[in-house]
Design an enzyme around this catalytic site. Sequence first.
Site, PDB file in Angstrom:
ATOM      1  N   LEU A 115       0.816  -1.222   0.000  1.00 36.96           N
ATOM      2  CA  LEU A 115       0.000   0.000   0.000  1.00 36.96           C
ATOM      3  C   LEU A 115       0.849   1.272   0.000  1.00 36.96           C
ATOM      4  O   LEU A 115       1.888   1.337   0.639  1.00 36.96           O
ATOM      5  CB  LEU A 115      -0.927   0.006   1.226  1.00 36.96           C
ATOM      6  CG  LEU A 115      -1.899  -1.169   1.343  1.00 36.96           C
ATOM      7  CD1 LEU A 115      -2.848  -0.958   2.526  1.00 36.96           C
ATOM      8  CD2 LEU A 115      -2.707  -1.371   0.054  1.00 36.96           C
TER       9      LEU A 115
ATOM     10  N   GLY B 280      -1.648   6.326  -2.784  1.00 35.10           N
ATOM     11  CA  GLY B 280      -2.772   6.176  -3.722  1.00 35.10           C
ATOM     12  C   GLY B 280      -3.845   5.271  -3.131  1.00 35.10           C
ATOM     13  O   GLY B 280      -5.038   5.619  -3.121  1.00 35.10           O
ATOM     14  N   HIS B 281      -3.427   4.105  -2.627  1.00 38.06           N
ATOM     15  CA  HIS B 281      -4.387   3.195  -1.997  1.00 38.06           C
ATOM     16  C   HIS B 281      -5.047   3.866  -0.782  1.00 38.06           C
ATOM     17  O   HIS B 281      -6.255   3.746  -0.569  1.00 38.06           O
ATOM     18  CB  HIS B 281      -3.689   1.933  -1.483  1.00 38.06           C
ATOM     19  CG  HIS B 281      -2.997   1.118  -2.530  1.00 38.06           C
ATOM     20  ND1 HIS B 281      -1.635   1.011  -2.604  1.00 38.06           N
ATOM     21  CD2 HIS B 281      -3.482   0.357  -3.540  1.00 38.06           C
ATOM     22  CE1 HIS B 281      -1.299   0.209  -3.610  1.00 38.06           C
ATOM     23  NE2 HIS B 281      -2.407  -0.194  -4.206  1.00 38.06           N
TER      24      HIS B 281
HETATM   25  P1  AMP Z   1      -3.420  -2.296  -6.984  1.00 43.22           P
HETATM   26  O1  AMP Z   1      -3.008  -2.635  -5.581  1.00 43.22           O
HETATM   27  O2  AMP Z   1      -2.303  -1.833  -7.831  1.00 43.22           O
HETATM   28  O3  AMP Z   1      -4.269  -3.386  -7.604  1.00 43.22           O
HETATM   29  O4  AMP Z   1      -4.373  -1.047  -6.866  1.00 43.22           O
HETATM   30  C1  AMP Z   1      -5.520  -1.062  -6.045  1.00 43.22           C
HETATM   31  C2  AMP Z   1      -6.334   0.164  -6.307  1.00 43.22           C
HETATM   32  O5  AMP Z   1      -5.554   1.323  -6.020  1.00 43.22           O
HETATM   33  C3  AMP Z   1      -6.749   0.285  -7.780  1.00 43.22           C
HETATM   34  O6  AMP Z   1      -8.095   0.757  -7.837  1.00 43.22           O
HETATM   35  C4  AMP Z   1      -5.798   1.303  -8.314  1.00 43.22           C
HETATM   36  O7  AMP Z   1      -6.307   2.036  -9.415  1.00 43.22           O
HETATM   37  C5  AMP Z   1      -5.610   2.192  -7.117  1.00 43.22           C
HETATM   38  N1  AMP Z   1      -4.369   2.957  -7.237  1.00 43.22           N
HETATM   39  C6  AMP Z   1      -3.127   2.477  -7.504  1.00 43.22           C
HETATM   40  N2  AMP Z   1      -2.250   3.494  -7.621  1.00 43.22           N
HETATM   41  C7  AMP Z   1      -2.946   4.644  -7.428  1.00 43.22           C
HETATM   42  C8  AMP Z   1      -2.612   6.030  -7.430  1.00 43.22           C
HETATM   43  N3  AMP Z   1      -1.365   6.452  -7.654  1.00 43.22           N
HETATM   44  N4  AMP Z   1      -3.600   6.923  -7.203  1.00 43.22           N
HETATM   45  C9  AMP Z   1      -4.881   6.513  -6.988  1.00 43.22           C
HETATM   46  N5  AMP Z   1      -5.256   5.217  -6.966  1.00 43.22           N
HETATM   47  C10 AMP Z   1      -4.310   4.296  -7.188  1.00 43.22           C
END
Ligand code: AMP
Length: 301
Positions: free
Chosen positions: A34, A37-38
């Site tokens: 995490l 963004g998360h």
């Molecule tokens: P992931 O763990 O990469 O599968 O991402 C989980 C959620 O976090 C997904 O909805 C991504 O789009 C979101 N996410 C990842 N990176 C960012 C970021 N930099 N800004 C906003 N949301 C993000």
Amino acid sequence: MKKVFRDPAGLRQRLDAGRAAGKTVGFVPTMGALHAGHLSLIRAAAAENDLTVVSIFVNPKQFGPEEDFEAYPRDWERDVELAEGAGADLIYMPSAEAMYPPGFATTVEVEGLTDVLCGAPTSRGAAHFRGVTTVVCKLLNAAGPDRAYFGQKDAQQVAVIKRMVRDLDLPVEIRVMPTVREPDGLAMSSRNGYLSAEERRLAVAISKALRGAEDSLLADADIEAALAAARSVLTDAGIEPEYLEARDPETLAPVTELGERPVLIAVAAPVGPARLIDNIVFEPIAAAQQKSPAMQGGSPR
Ligand code: AMP
């Protein structure tokens, strides 16, 4: 009270109790590792719902055989702490066996939207999104949330999930949160950790290229010119994009001329060992209002 759940039945039972007491449920699916963004998604879910569930599952079905499933960063203890700090009430951390028991045979597929951009055969391929939609459908079934939160950073994923929810009548509102960036503009990603100091320095060209495209669109509303402007920023940094395209953010159809609809400018590019993605959505109507505030009644920048 128990906070971490490892199988769908346990999670559902706990959430049924919350729902029976009239509580709304917000859900944030993640693959862990995490970052801010998360955490922005978790904070939004906590602000808008009574109960916030965060899932942490590195989904093998969305990684190709040549991709980084084994190398993907995993630190469950840190993730649980961070998620709770941002407002998560419950954590869903299923094992691969709980998610895909022996004999698992069902796939959820959204056609058309998934064989372009990251789903193109020259990119990750449509199997990537079959993995995403299958796991997200299962996660939504386990959590049964009122709202689920996704990041705009994964613009194609957003389009695909929204279509799946619409097509399958899934009773959930999809909430999309803005991309969170490092101070220099690089979109936050769990994969940024793969970059050396030098690669990290070069990677900023990706967001710079998108800003270049946006400036170009503001100046002369020409998609070709905007893509060329973005490409030249990448080339100057020695980055060869896997794709750099203008598409409709909802249908993902190619866009060659600027009209009234918003335009997604999406890029994927390898930087060292990392494959990075980023995008902007250009809003022609809002841009026109910003350009001539007196005529359009908007406020000057
Ligand atoms: P992931 O763990 O990469 O599968 O991402 C989980 C959620 O976090 C997904 O909805 C991504 O789009 C979101 N996410 C990842 N990176 C960012 C970021 N930099 N800004 C906003 N949301 C993000």
